[in-house]
Design an enzyme around this catalytic site. Sequence first.
Site, PDB file in Angstrom:
ATOM      1  CB  CYS A  33      41.263  42.529  34.586  1.00  0.00           C
ATOM      2  SG  CYS A  33      42.963  43.264  34.587  1.00  0.00           S
ATOM      3  CB  CYS A 102      48.109  39.716  35.832  1.00  0.00           C
ATOM      4  SG  CYS A 102      46.520  39.121  35.720  1.00  0.00           S
TER       5      CYS A 102
END
Lengths: 121, 121
Positions: A33, A102
Amino acid sequence: MYTEKVMDHFSNPRNVGEIPDADGEGTVGNPTCGDLMTIYIKVKDNVIEDIKFKTFGCGAAIATSSMVTEMAMGKTIEEALKITRDDVADALEGLPPVKMHCSNLAADALEAAIEDYKKKQ
Amino acid sequence: MYTEKVMDHFSNPRNVGEIPDADGEGTVGNPTCGDLMTIYIKVKDNVIEDIKFKTFGCGAAIATSSMVTEMAMGKTIEEALKITRDDVADALEGLPPVKMHCSNLAADALEAAIEDYKKKQ
Ligand code: FES
């Protein structure tokens, strides 16, 4: 989707910020991301006496960094280096698989900050 | 990497939360990262008189939702529907390309909330 522990650390993240005169600083990036995570440490007598994080990442990145800073605070460098990605996920009572990339940022940035500290000694 | 406007709306997001008795509610997902964004609206005399958002997404998702809620507040349904993804990005003075999939969530969730409101009339 998220455990109560995750929601708690997301809503009230611990140790957010920067340490301008940090003894070690580590930044890692999330290729999926594009988000970055930085962890700062202050070390005294081989013990992490202060630690802060900064990220523009998602809720999972915030919750895991908040947790990892709590886990590392007050630990020796050697103890802190033993904190794994899995330890952090376990302490948060689990994370959804889609969010593993993440949540790995936190432990990785801690390791990078410690390596930076060691290099400077 | 991020403009001052983005950092401002990320650090002090406006209109965060839920509206339990919302007149319209829209949730959209980010297929790239698995994050969700929900927007709630209260409508009176065809005007958006309250709007809130909730997301577990990243800083770009937070900043764009904060901005879109500010832009839509006080507007008529028709005016609010005209707010595009680009309008939001422009109001924030730009967003990095890697974050476009996150920032699109905000305008899409607003549209979904308005469609939900219309369906309920
Ligand atoms: S990375 Fe998931 S919303 Fe931005």
